[in-house]
Every structure is written in structure tokens, then in C-alpha cells.
Scaffold this active site. Structure first.
Site, PDB file in Angstrom:
ATOM      1  N   GLU A 122      31.269  38.050  52.623  1.00  0.00           N
ATOM      2  CA  GLU A 122      29.894  37.565  52.567  1.00  0.00           C
ATOM      3  C   GLU A 122      29.124  37.933  53.835  1.00  0.00           C
ATOM      4  O   GLU A 122      29.655  37.837  54.928  1.00  0.00           O
ATOM      5  CB  GLU A 122      29.869  36.039  52.403  1.00  0.00           C
ATOM      6  CG  GLU A 122      29.868  35.591  50.966  1.00  0.00           C
ATOM      7  CD  GLU A 122      29.853  34.068  50.870  1.00  0.00           C
ATOM      8  OE1 GLU A 122      28.812  33.510  50.529  1.00  0.00           O
ATOM      9  OE2 GLU A 122      30.899  33.465  51.158  1.00  0.00           O
TER      10      GLU A 122
ATOM     11  N   CYS B 168      35.050  37.040  32.778  1.00  0.00           N
ATOM     12  CA  CYS B 168      34.094  37.535  31.778  1.00  0.00           C
ATOM     13  C   CYS B 168      32.672  37.694  32.311  1.00  0.00           C
ATOM     14  O   CYS B 168      31.816  38.228  31.620  1.00  0.00           O
ATOM     15  CB  CYS B 168      34.089  36.619  30.556  1.00  0.00           C
ATOM     16  SG  CYS B 168      33.274  35.034  30.837  1.00  0.00           S
TER      17      CYS B 168
ATOM     18  N   ASP C 269      37.160  35.514  50.634  1.00  0.00           N
ATOM     19  CA  ASP C 269      36.325  34.309  50.605  1.00  0.00           C
ATOM     20  C   ASP C 269      36.689  33.433  51.798  1.00  0.00           C
ATOM     21  O   ASP C 269      37.835  33.008  51.931  1.00  0.00           O
ATOM     22  CB  ASP C 269      36.556  33.547  49.295  1.00  0.00           C
ATOM     23  CG  ASP C 269      35.667  32.310  49.205  1.00  0.00           C
ATOM     24  OD1 ASP C 269      34.444  32.477  49.060  1.00  0.00           O
ATOM     25  OD2 ASP C 269      36.199  31.196  49.308  1.00  0.00           O
TER      26      ASP C 269
ATOM     27  N   ASP D 259      38.264  29.226  45.138  1.00  0.00           N
ATOM     28  CA  ASP D 259      38.142  30.253  46.172  1.00  0.00           C
ATOM     29  C   ASP D 259      38.667  31.605  45.692  1.00  0.00           C
ATOM     30  O   ASP D 259      38.104  32.651  46.022  1.00  0.00           O
ATOM     31  CB  ASP D 259      38.896  29.833  47.437  1.00  0.00           C
ATOM     32  CG  ASP D 259      38.326  28.557  48.045  1.00  0.00           C
ATOM     33  OD1 ASP D 259      37.163  28.231  47.734  1.00  0.00           O
ATOM     34  OD2 ASP D 259      39.049  27.884  48.802  1.00  0.00           O
TER      35      ASP D 259
HETATM   36 ZN    ZN Z   1      34.834  33.541  31.602  1.00  0.00          ZN
END
Ligand code: ZN
Length: 349
Positions: A246, A302, A162, A327
Site C-alpha cells: 500500500e 471472484c 498487507d 489480511d
Molecule cells: Zn467471492
């Protein structure tokens, strides 16, 4: 060398002006036809172009560079070629008729120009052409040469990188590259010098001297940043098999908030440019992550997606409670993306 740079700039600008004029009259010019016309019709009537002690190869390279600039424009990789300004674009390329020229140590012989000394020792090798450029009063030399493959053994399989503004880069492994302290000092010196310039009389020697001081301070800022960038990109490409970063080249990048905040910060481009060529050099693979991939908004634990303000420095998941640095969370998502996009490695890491 200044004379050579002047002729190179004149030739390039002549080529660009003629190209524009021909195009406006409905022709489709190219750099080869311009070069031919220049050699046959223009060179003979401008004596200073053929002055003794001037390498005649420089005009040839000027047209080649013009051709490349237009090619980059046609490929939509760069904007329309612009005229070169004196003091801003002092550079030229020379060769020795295609013959390899020896390099090595702190002294080298340039065709036509003669022997020059360099501040840093150069690798012992040969090259086919040299490009000399002047920045902030100093001359720089660049050339290409072949190297042995330097493929390294990798410590990790996938890594997300990043890019930041305050920190240079954050890796999904937790490694953080901060901007060097010297950068801040150099930047504040540059700001001070720029303020002082306002008090100098226009056209005076003092003002000109101040301008050179500013150019030198500016160069120092660039050099410090470049050095830090080189160290980070070398570390990344030497130690990781797949590097996710990116994609800055996709059009409309200004819609990306983080990038918009760093408008004009060319270091983002320099960082990815280095990653790409060093990946080839050290035997790693680059995965360019689409700019629409919400790496900052996703929970790297998640997968839950939640809005993030620019000021939110910590990612705290509303779904699973996972909390980590903003970050680092983004870097981990980039790594996940790479694993999905390029599942060529099965190893955990
Ligand atoms: Zn989460």
C-alpha cells in the site's frame, strides 16, 4: 562527542532561526548563504565554537542538513523544519576533508575525536563521513559504503504485502510475520516504568534516573520492532520479483481506517522505506498500490465487493462463498493489483 553534538545543534538552530527571520523580512534565504554568513560573522565572535579538539566540519554538515530539511519541506515530503532539542536530538556528522576513512572490526578512528570501540563488529570498508547520534544514553554510529550487487534468485513472481497492527505483515503466499513476543514484554515493562515516574519528585535525581530507564526501555521496544521489520523486509525482497504494498505516502492517509487506527505508528513508514531500498539491493520491483484500492473489501476469489467492518477478522464472500483470513484476502488483492499494474512477468506463481 556531546560537545560536538551541542555545536551541531546550536548551528542548526541558529540557521533555522535566521532563515525564519530573513524570510519574514521578505528575503529568500538558502543554507549556503547562511553558512557563509555564519563562518564570517558568527563563528569569530563565539569562542566555544572554535574550541580546541572540536572538528570544524560539523557546522558545515549542520547547514547541509538544514538545507536538506527545507528541500524535503519544499518537495512536500516533510513538515516545516523544527528546532532541535537538547537530549532529544544529539547528533553530528564529521568527515576527513573528503578523504576516505577506514572502517572495520570493533575499533575505529574518528577525525579529531580519536579512537572509539563499537559493540558490534563493522564491515571492513571505507567511508567518507560518519554520523554519530546519542539515543537513551548510548552512542550510535552510521555511515554509508558501497556494496556489491546482491541480486538474488526469486522463488515467487508477484507478492502482495498487507501491513497490520497485531501482525506485522501478511503475504499473499500465506506467510505471516507476527510481532515478536519480546515486543509485548518490552512494552509492558515500558508502561510500568512510566507509571512509576509519576511517584518521583520533579527535578530529583531519582526522577532523572527513572527517565533514563524509560528512554532505554523505549529504545528496546523500537529495536525489537525494527529487528522484526528488517527480517520481514529482507525475506520479502530476496524471494519475490514484484512486491505490491500500500502507498502510505499519498496525502490524506488518515482517511484510511486501518491507518487511522494506528496513528503514530511510524513502523508502517519504516516497513515501506525498507522494502523500497531492499528491492533495489536484491533486484526486485515495488508496486505502490493506490490507497483508494479497496483491498480489504474485494473478494480475492471472484472480485465481488462488500463492506467490511474493522472487527471482521474473516472475509466471507456473499457472492461465491469464499472464506479466508481478512489480511490474507487483502494481500491477495494487492498481488492481483500488481499483476494488472505491472504485467512484466508471465510466469505463474
Ligand atoms: Zn467471492
Amino acid at each position: 562527542m556531546s560537545k560536538h553534538a551541542g555545536i551541531s545543534r546550536f548551528t542548526y538552530n541558529w540557521g533555522l532561526a535566521t532563515w525564519n527571520a530573513l524570510y519574514n523580512e521578505g528575503y529568500k534565504p538558502n543554507h549556503l548563504m547562511l553558512k557563509k554568513f555564519f563562518n564570517n560573522e558568527v563563528k569569530p565572535v563565539i569562542p566555544w565554537l572554535k574550541e580546541k579538539g572540536i572538528c570544524q566540519k560539523i557546522t558545515e554538515f549542520a547547514f547541509e542538513n538544514l538545507g536538506k530539511a527545507f528541500q524535503r519541506f519544499f518537495d512536500k515530503k516533510a513538515s516545516y523544519p523544527r528546532f532541535k532539542k537538547k537530549g532529544r536530538h544529539n547528533s553530528f556528522t564529521i568527515n576527513s576533508g573528503g578523504k576516505p576513512m577506514a572502517v572495520g572490526g570493533t575499533s575505529l578512528k574518528l577525525p579529531t575525536i580519536g579512537r572509539v570501540s563499537t559493540y558490534e563488529g563493522l564491515p571492513h570498508t571505507t567511508t567518507k563521513s560518519f554520523t554519530l547520534s546519542q539515543k537513551a544514553g548510548d552512542w550510535y554510529i552510521s555511515f554509508s559504503y558501497e556494496i556489491e550487487s546482491e541480486i538474488t534468485e526469486k522463488q515467487h513472481d508477484y507478492v502482495g504485502v498487507d501491513l497490520g497492527i497485531k501482525t506485522l505483515a501478511t503475504l499473499s503466499t500465506g506467510v505471516v510475520f507476527v510481532n515478536p513476543k519480546a515486543l509485548k514484554q518490552a512494552q509492558s515493562k515500558l508502561n510500568r516504568l512510566q507509571r512509576q515516574l509519576q511517584h518521583k519528585v520533579k527535578g530529583s535525581n531519582r526522577r532523572n534516573r527513572q527517565k533514563l530507564r524509560i528512554a532505554k526501555a523505549h529504545q528496546r521496544v523500537t529495536n525489537i520492532r525494527l529487528d522484526a521489520t528488517h527480517k520481514a523486509t529482507s525475506f520479502i525482497c530476496k524471494n519475490h520479483a514484484v512486491v505490491a504494498i500500500e502507498d502510505l505516502n499519498s496525502s490524506g492517509m488518515m482517511h484510511n481506517h486501518k491507518l487511522a487506527a494506528a496513528v503514530g505508528d511510524a513502523n508502517f513508514y519504516e516497513f515501506s522505506r525498507q522494502i523500497e531500498y531492499k528491492a533495489t539491493r536484491y533486484g526486485s520491483k515495488v508496486v505502490l498500490v493506490d490507497r483508494w484500492y479497496p483491498s480489504t473489501q474485494l473478494c480475492s476469489n471472484c472480485g465481488f465487493k462488500q463492506p467490511m467492518k474493522l472487527s471482521d477478522r474473516v472475509y466471507s464472500c456473499q457472492e461465491c462463498g469464499y472464506t479466508t483470513d481478512r489480511d490474507l484476502n487483502a494481500a491477495r488483492n494487492l498481488k492481483k493489483y500488481a499483476r494488472m499494474a505491472s504485467p512484466c512477468l508471465d510466469v505463474e506463481g
